[in-house]
Design a protein around this motif. Sequence first.
Motif, PDB file in Angstrom:
ATOM      1  N   TYR A  37      38.088  39.782  39.025  1.00 44.46           N
ATOM      2  CA  TYR A  37      38.289  41.237  38.940  1.00 44.46           C
ATOM      3  C   TYR A  37      36.909  41.883  39.040  1.00 44.46           C
ATOM      4  CZ  TYR A  37      43.085  40.377  37.432  1.00 44.46           C
ATOM      5  OH  TYR A  37      44.396  39.977  37.377  1.00 44.46           O
ATOM      6  N   PRO A  38      36.404  42.025  40.266  1.00 40.55           N
ATOM      7  CA  PRO A  38      35.017  42.493  40.438  1.00 40.55           C
ATOM      8  C   PRO A  38      34.740  43.829  39.746  1.00 40.55           C
ATOM      9  CG  PRO A  38      35.998  41.886  42.550  1.00 40.55           C
ATOM     10  CD  PRO A  38      37.091  41.825  41.538  1.00 40.55           C
ATOM     11  N   GLU A  39      35.741  44.682  39.659  1.00 46.19           N
ATOM     12  CA  GLU A  39      35.512  45.981  39.007  1.00 46.19           C
ATOM     13  C   GLU A  39      35.923  45.959  37.544  1.00 46.19           C
ATOM     14  OE1 GLU A  39      37.647  46.897  42.119  1.00 46.19           O
ATOM     15  OE2 GLU A  39      35.817  46.914  43.298  1.00 46.19           O
ATOM     16  N   LEU A  41      38.743  45.183  34.309  1.00 48.24           N
ATOM     17  CA  LEU A  41      39.995  45.864  33.963  1.00 48.24           C
ATOM     18  C   LEU A  41      39.700  46.738  32.755  1.00 48.24           C
ATOM     19  CD1 LEU A  41      42.420  42.807  34.136  1.00 48.24           C
ATOM     20  CD2 LEU A  41      42.106  44.571  35.867  1.00 48.24           C
ATOM     21  N   ASP A  54      43.901  50.248  34.311  1.00 54.27           N
ATOM     22  CA  ASP A  54      44.461  48.911  34.470  1.00 54.27           C
ATOM     23  C   ASP A  54      45.408  48.490  33.359  1.00 54.27           C
ATOM     24  OD1 ASP A  54      42.926  48.321  36.887  1.00 54.27           O
ATOM     25  OD2 ASP A  54      41.212  48.415  35.544  1.00 54.27           O
ATOM     26  N   VAL A  56      48.559  48.586  33.220  1.00 52.10           N
ATOM     27  CA  VAL A  56      49.674  47.807  33.763  1.00 52.10           C
ATOM     28  C   VAL A  56      49.234  46.368  34.018  1.00 52.10           C
ATOM     29  CG1 VAL A  56      51.187  47.555  35.772  1.00 52.10           C
ATOM     30  CG2 VAL A  56      50.856  49.803  34.732  1.00 52.10           C
ATOM     31  N   GLU A  57      48.040  46.231  34.614  1.00 50.82           N
ATOM     32  CA  GLU A  57      47.540  44.895  34.939  1.00 50.82           C
ATOM     33  C   GLU A  57      47.271  44.092  33.661  1.00 50.82           C
ATOM     34  OE1 GLU A  57      47.524  43.593  37.759  1.00 50.82           O
ATOM     35  OE2 GLU A  57      46.364  41.757  37.430  1.00 50.82           O
ATOM     36  N   VAL A  60      50.447  42.876  32.464  1.00 52.30           N
ATOM     37  CA  VAL A  60      50.934  41.772  33.303  1.00 52.30           C
ATOM     38  C   VAL A  60      50.267  40.463  32.876  1.00 52.30           C
ATOM     39  CG1 VAL A  60      50.854  40.784  35.623  1.00 52.30           C
ATOM     40  CG2 VAL A  60      51.605  43.138  35.331  1.00 52.30           C
ATOM     41  N   TYR A  64      51.802  36.572  30.102  1.00 50.03           N
ATOM     42  CA  TYR A  64      51.746  35.117  30.261  1.00 50.03           C
ATOM     43  C   TYR A  64      51.499  34.404  28.930  1.00 50.03           C
ATOM     44  CZ  TYR A  64      51.700  35.437  35.343  1.00 50.03           C
ATOM     45  OH  TYR A  64      52.033  35.667  36.647  1.00 50.03           O
TER      46      TYR A  64
ATOM     47  N   ARG B 531      54.360  39.537  38.982  1.00 45.46           N
ATOM     48  CA  ARG B 531      53.952  38.215  38.529  1.00 45.46           C
ATOM     49  C   ARG B 531      54.682  37.858  37.249  1.00 45.46           C
ATOM     50  NH1 ARG B 531      48.040  39.860  38.260  1.00 45.46           N
ATOM     51  NH2 ARG B 531      49.071  41.822  38.683  1.00 45.46           N
ATOM     52  N   GLU B 556      50.595  47.100  40.250  1.00 49.37           N
ATOM     53  CA  GLU B 556      49.671  48.202  40.495  1.00 49.37           C
ATOM     54  C   GLU B 556      48.283  47.688  40.857  1.00 49.37           C
ATOM     55  OE1 GLU B 556      49.689  51.245  37.500  1.00 49.37           O
ATOM     56  OE2 GLU B 556      51.870  51.382  37.508  1.00 49.37           O
TER      57      GLU B 556
END
Lengths: 193, 632
Positions: A37-39, A41, A54, A56-57, A60, A64, B531, B556
């Motif tokens: 994730y170069p920028e 989160l 980010d 949402v990311e 996500v 897990y 995912r 997103e």
Amino acid sequence: MVKLKKLSSLLLLLSSVFMACSIPLPLWTFWVRSYQYPEGLVMHVYLYKVGGRDLVEINVLNHYIGMKPLKNEDFPQFKIFPFWVGGIAILTFIVAFVRKKILVLLPISLTSLFGVYGLYLLYTKLYEYGHNLSPKAAMKIPPFTPPILGTNKFAQFTTLAYFDVGALLILISTLLMAIVLGVNLLVKEDKNV
Amino acid sequence: MVSKNLKFLWVMVFLLSASLIFLPACKKEGRKGRSEIEEAALKQYVPPGEWDEFYLFMSGGHSGQVYVYGVPSMRHIRTIPVFSPYPATGYGFDAETKKMLGEYTWGDVHHPALSQTNAEYDGRWLFVNDNANGRIARIDLRTFKTVEIYGPIPNIAGNHGSAYITPNTEYSLFATRFSIPIPKGTYAPVEEYATKYKGIVGAVKIDPQTGHMSEGWQVLLPPFNYDLGYGGRKVSYGWAFWTCYNSERATGKLEVTASQKEKDYIVAVNWKEVEKVIEQGKYEMIGGAKVVDASKVPGIAYFIPCGKSPHGVDVSPSGEYIIGSGKLNPSVTVYSFSKFMKAIENKDFEGEEDGIPVVKFESVREAEVPVGLGPLHTQFDDKGFAYTSLFVESAIAKWRVGPPWDVVDKIPVAYNVGHLTVAGGDTGKPYGKWLVACNKLSKGRHLPVGPSQPESAQLIDISGEKMRIIAEAYPEPEPHYAVMVPRDLLKPIEVYVRNVDNKDPNAIWSEAEARQERKGNVVEVWAMAVRSYIAPYKIECEQGDKVIIHLTNIEEMRDEIHGFAISFYNINVVPDPGETLHIEFIADKPGVFPYYCTNFCSALHQEMQGYLVVKPKRIARLEKGLLASLKP
């Protein structure tokens, strides 16, 4: 009654403005960095929501390890906090005009209470999210509490947490109140009140 | 014996000393060569993770696609499917793109044209033509996806002189390369070519706001082969030009029969005038299109004589010079637009073709530039030079636009160059710097890959006085024209933002909304992918049902692309982050069919699957009967 000096009044006005300005700004920021994730989160906690580019990311990724998604619905406090802080701002504003020394105690205690409760809430929520991990998660990891401040390492991720502009404004605002109260308590009452 | 040995020794000594003298010289020579290579390599080198300076959009010819390259690295970055299905991006498998492709599964992409404002690139759309089926497609450069295909355009066959654009993207030009009896479907034997077959040139109208294409205008011309086109700009604004060959009106072995006359033509069409006469109602409806007959309506079309079987027609950045390239000529002819205007005014004509005036060659010609044999196309740079590709000579000639109209440099290319492109070289404001030669033959310059070989595209540095070949790429068949644009002009998105870019009413954004509903024989499914799961985990239907799946990729994060394939049903769609796609099919095969994510997304990508369960008709009917009998 003991009245506040003009300068104290101005400081209280400033304090009120700072307090009000914190409402739309992020209080707490959480960064996740890793090579892919170069920028980085980023997510923010505001008085009224969890958000950020980010969120949402991050949700996500967290699913897990069986972490519950960060959702506004899980923070009923978001409905109260803006009014709480807004109320303090208005109160401080009024005190600045009423100019009664003793009244400064009111916003100070409210904001201190907010600070303590806010920190407590942040800590317990972080604990909760880090400990109530689903036993059915794809990746099972030992429960943890993400630090409120500073960096942490997990797998290839480095996290960084810090208090953001909103919190700083509240802090400065509170300090201004404290200065006003402190100075006025120390200064002799006969001197140009 | 001794003397012999001594002689040998002396020879050795001589050779050794000679080598001592010559070796350093050789070394120096070698070093010079190496530094040249180093210099070229550095010019082209773009470090990993860094961006190229220019986008290069190459037509993909009969692959029906467009290739995106980076310049100067010459790295292939993307393939944009246009007229052909492309499972890599799911193009041609979802309901929308399937409908767009219609009955065709291929096209012949020749000439990409970037949208322009005031004769400069504006970075909004890329138009490409289909030479095979007479279509024009629009690629949205926000998404790099084909969003519209217009056509088949009525009355034309072989849309080659296309998709050239007018300076404010008013129109995209088209022309019939193969004259046919019109409207399409009309029968006439080839022997009646000269009288019953018709030539058509025209343009598709483009909405300046949305880019949407609609009917423009058509002009009826003699049955020649209309080849390449160009929209006039600045002083020649309002005019469009096409070359044509076979003014002999011949059939059969055109190689011979259409090469009899010394000169063919460039046809100049005054489209501002065409707009006017259409408004006045001076047109016929042919094949559902408004067609203006140039032999009946004066003032809209003129023929300009051009040397043997002309191919390219290119207009200089100022709009004043029109460059005609005769395929079998050793030179290009430069025409002056102002002289052309004067010739029309003075009725300086040398003949006519079906009542359409042919202007006198000598009165419109400005110069003849001896570029070399087999000139095809010309591009322009920012310093007043033109570059012409020479197919027969396999070279590129650089020449001065303006007196003394001389050739200043020439460079051989490998091999047999067709089109060439300079950044902005087809606009009123060329950027110069780089030129890419789109060569037709590569003849084993690459690693051997069997008899089916790629083409070659050579990057040429034109920043100095002398042209220099810097690098080479091997695009798949077959780039014709290409356009180059500075990267800053394009602002593509990376994610379809919910409710901004994706306003699909059938989009769902959480697992909780995933469901299926039955309406008669139609099973409608609202599905999502993230995912690492696809919800719902199963889709149940009966044999013969129509299944409609609305699939949303709810990611997103950029590049988190998911695929959705159904085995044995020939389905593979690939929604990008935030995109909703629609799948429609008849579940005619009973059984259980896995669906899964085809675009690798995450550590648990393999787990991203579900089942389409199609109940056989017989069992479904039995169950229904049983249920009915159980009802009180």
